[in-house]
Design a protein around this motif. Structure first.
Motif, PDB file in Angstrom:
ATOM      1  N   SER A 231       0.829  -1.211   0.000  1.00 19.25           N
ATOM      2  CA  SER A 231       0.000   0.000   0.000  1.00 19.25           C
ATOM      3  C   SER A 231       0.859   1.256   0.000  1.00 19.25           C
ATOM      4  CB  SER A 231      -0.938  -0.004   1.204  1.00 19.25           C
ATOM      5  OG  SER A 231      -0.220  -0.096   2.411  1.00 19.25           O
ATOM      6  N   SER A 232       2.014   1.210   0.680  1.00 22.99           N
ATOM      7  CA  SER A 232       2.907   2.364   0.707  1.00 22.99           C
ATOM      8  C   SER A 232       3.441   2.679  -0.686  1.00 22.99           C
ATOM      9  CB  SER A 232       4.062   2.102   1.677  1.00 22.99           C
ATOM     10  OG  SER A 232       5.017   3.154   1.616  1.00 22.99           O
ATOM     11  N   VAL A 233       3.859   1.644  -1.413  1.00 19.62           N
ATOM     12  CA  VAL A 233       4.363   1.849  -2.776  1.00 19.62           C
ATOM     13  C   VAL A 233       3.237   2.319  -3.688  1.00 19.62           C
ATOM     14  CG1 VAL A 233       5.250   0.630  -4.814  1.00 19.62           C
ATOM     15  CG2 VAL A 233       6.340   0.309  -2.585  1.00 19.62           C
ATOM     16  N   ALA A 234       2.039   1.784  -3.500  1.00 20.44           N
ATOM     17  CA  ALA A 234       0.898   2.232  -4.307  1.00 20.44           C
ATOM     18  C   ALA A 234       0.652   3.722  -4.088  1.00 20.44           C
ATOM     19  CB  ALA A 234      -0.341   1.415  -3.949  1.00 20.44           C
ATOM     20  N   ASP A 235       0.725   4.169  -2.841  1.00 20.00           N
ATOM     21  CA  ASP A 235       0.538   5.593  -2.545  1.00 20.00           C
ATOM     22  C   ASP A 235       1.619   6.443  -3.206  1.00 20.00           C
ATOM     23  OD1 ASP A 235      -1.676   4.987  -1.029  1.00 20.00           O
ATOM     24  OD2 ASP A 235      -0.623   5.066   0.899  1.00 20.00           O
ATOM     25  N   GLN A 236       2.858   5.959  -3.166  1.00 14.81           N
ATOM     26  CA  GLN A 236       3.952   6.709  -3.804  1.00 14.81           C
ATOM     27  C   GLN A 236       3.732   6.854  -5.303  1.00 14.81           C
ATOM     28  OE1 GLN A 236       8.093   5.701  -2.587  1.00 14.81           O
ATOM     29  NE2 GLN A 236       7.125   4.327  -1.102  1.00 14.81           N
ATOM     30  N   LEU A 237       3.316   5.777  -5.951  1.00 17.00           N
ATOM     31  CA  LEU A 237       3.084   5.834  -7.395  1.00 17.00           C
ATOM     32  C   LEU A 237       1.940   6.785  -7.729  1.00 17.00           C
ATOM     33  CD1 LEU A 237       3.538   2.054  -8.317  1.00 17.00           C
ATOM     34  CD2 LEU A 237       4.941   3.954  -9.156  1.00 17.00           C
ATOM     35  N   ARG A 238       0.890   6.736  -6.949  1.00 20.28           N
ATOM     36  CA  ARG A 238      -0.250   7.619  -7.222  1.00 20.28           C
ATOM     37  C   ARG A 238       0.100   9.077  -6.950  1.00 20.28           C
ATOM     38  NH1 ARG A 238      -3.538   3.005  -5.046  1.00 20.28           N
ATOM     39  NH2 ARG A 238      -4.696   2.212  -6.870  1.00 20.28           N
ATOM     40  N   ALA A 264      -3.070  -8.586  -1.616  1.00 21.77           N
ATOM     41  CA  ALA A 264      -2.218  -7.424  -1.878  1.00 21.77           C
ATOM     42  C   ALA A 264      -2.814  -6.546  -2.972  1.00 21.77           C
ATOM     43  CB  ALA A 264      -0.818  -7.892  -2.272  1.00 21.77           C
ATOM     44  N   ALA A 265      -3.374  -7.176  -4.017  1.00 20.15           N
ATOM     45  CA  ALA A 265      -3.995  -6.407  -5.093  1.00 20.15           C
ATOM     46  C   ALA A 265      -5.215  -5.644  -4.573  1.00 20.15           C
ATOM     47  CB  ALA A 265      -4.390  -7.344  -6.233  1.00 20.15           C
ATOM     48  N   THR A 266      -5.973  -6.276  -3.685  1.00 22.31           N
ATOM     49  CA  THR A 266      -7.131  -5.601  -3.093  1.00 22.31           C
ATOM     50  C   THR A 266      -6.673  -4.432  -2.225  1.00 22.31           C
ATOM     51  OG1 THR A 266      -8.391  -7.673  -3.077  1.00 22.31           O
ATOM     52  CG2 THR A 266      -9.128  -5.913  -1.596  1.00 22.31           C
ATOM     53  N   GLU A 267      -5.588  -4.662  -1.461  1.00 18.92           N
ATOM     54  CA  GLU A 267      -5.050  -3.606  -0.597  1.00 18.92           C
ATOM     55  C   GLU A 267      -4.605  -2.392  -1.402  1.00 18.92           C
ATOM     56  OE1 GLU A 267      -1.137  -2.985   2.310  1.00 18.92           O
ATOM     57  OE2 GLU A 267      -1.732  -4.999   1.680  1.00 18.92           O
ATOM     58  N   ALA A 268      -3.989  -2.652  -2.540  1.00 23.85           N
ATOM     59  CA  ALA A 268      -3.501  -1.555  -3.377  1.00 23.85           C
ATOM     60  C   ALA A 268      -4.549  -1.053  -4.348  1.00 23.85           C
ATOM     61  CB  ALA A 268      -2.264  -2.021  -4.148  1.00 23.85           C
ATOM     62  N   ASP A 269      -5.711  -1.729  -4.383  1.00 29.49           N
ATOM     63  CA  ASP A 269      -6.802  -1.360  -5.288  1.00 29.49           C
ATOM     64  C   ASP A 269      -6.306  -1.312  -6.732  1.00 29.49           C
ATOM     65  OD1 ASP A 269      -9.313  -0.650  -6.153  1.00 29.49           O
ATOM     66  OD2 ASP A 269      -9.018   1.494  -5.805  1.00 29.49           O
TER      67      ASP A 269
END
Length: 307
Positions: A231-238, A264-269
């Protein structure tokens, strides 16, 4: 009718093609050296029919690249019945080598007594996982046999190629940038999911840079086995502008429960691609680890050029 000198008159005569001289001649095909140790694929995770099928396909690819290769499969969590353990497979390889030597001697063949490692063990892992590798080393120690352990398969350009293919199969990346093939669902940011902690993330990041060059989108590695990493990496990318993310497992498959990937996919949406699985590059890289350990020159494994 044919004569001792060739076919009867009127029939075409096929003459052997002369070997092409000079530096442009075709290289002699590589074959496994006589008496070479077995390649033993060390397979992590809970054994299953799907895992066995995957491992068998990987060793089949390796055998096709190196005729005469003795390739075996050992499971870290095997049961020695349907799924032989790594320790028992090493013992089998040692017994087989001794039996071949004794049979040759009994037939009057002057052969050298077997020496050196009985096997070269190749972990079926894309990246480093200290916990799993520790178990592989323990199995080698428990066997009390001479066996050599190679590094894991990555990082490598062929793994970037495999990741690209898996993403394109899921409709998350263009299959070929040169043809400008449009994919409406193509991701503009990739989370490269690994297992093995910080060391695995760093190693995945190297392959991630190669993947980013292929796709022309940002790629960041994250650890599936560290809470909050995905989720942290997803936030960084967004936050850097990516809106349509995709999760690309930097995994062969057996080393982790598929449910963790879905979570993990659900967590990162975000959408998710399939693990690397028995992609041809996996078999070629396993063989490359084996031939490097033996000091023989394999056909060099290379990825396709970045377009």
């Amino acid at each position: 009718m044919s004569s001792p000198t060739g076919p009867a008159s009127g029939l075409p005569v096929r003459m052997p093609r002369p070997r092409q001289p000079g530096r442009h001649r075709r290289p002699e095909p590589l074959v496994a050296p006589e008496g070479a140790p077995a390649l033993v694929l060390a397979v992590p995770g809970t054994p299953s029919a799907a895992t066995r099928s995957l491992a068998e396909e990987v060793v089949s690819i390796a055998r096709s690249e190196l005729p005469g290769l003795d390739a075996l499969i050992g499971y870290l969590d095997g049961d020695d019945a349907e799924f032989p353990t790594l320790k028992s497979v090493l013992a089998y390889a040692a017994d087989e080598r001794t039996a071949r030597y004794e049979q040759a001697r009994a037939a009057g063949v002057d052969v050298k007594a077997p020496d050196g490692p009985v096997a070269v063990v190749v972990p079926l892992l894309a990246g480093p996982d200290s916990a799993l590798l520790r178990r592989v080393r323990q199995a080698l120690m428990d066997s009390r046999l001479a066996a050599e352990l190679t590094d894991v398969l990555g990082p490598h350009p062929l793994l970037a190629e495999a990741l690209h293919v898996r993403l394109s199969e899921a409709g998350l990346a263009r299959a070929d940038r040169a043809r400008l093939f449009t994919v409406a669902t193509a991701a503009d940011g990739i989370i490269l999911a690994s297992v093995g902690g910080d060391e695995a993330v760093q190693a995945a990041g190297i392959t991630g840079m190669l993947l980013a060059a292929r796709l022309a989108v940002p790629v960041m590695a994250a650890a599936l086995d560290e809470e909050g990493s995905i989720s942290s990496v997803a936030d960084q990318l967004r936050s850097s502008g990516s809106q349509q993310l995709a999760l690309a497992p930097y995994l062969i498959g057996p080393e982790i429960d598929a449910g963790l990937l879905e979570a993990a996919a659900t967590e990162a949406d975000c959408a998710i691609a399939e693990p690397l699985g028995p992609y041809p590059a996996i078999g070629k890289l396993a063989l490359a680890k084996y031939t490097t350990a033996l000091g023989i020159a394999p056909q060099q494994a290379q990825g396709t050029p970045v377009r």
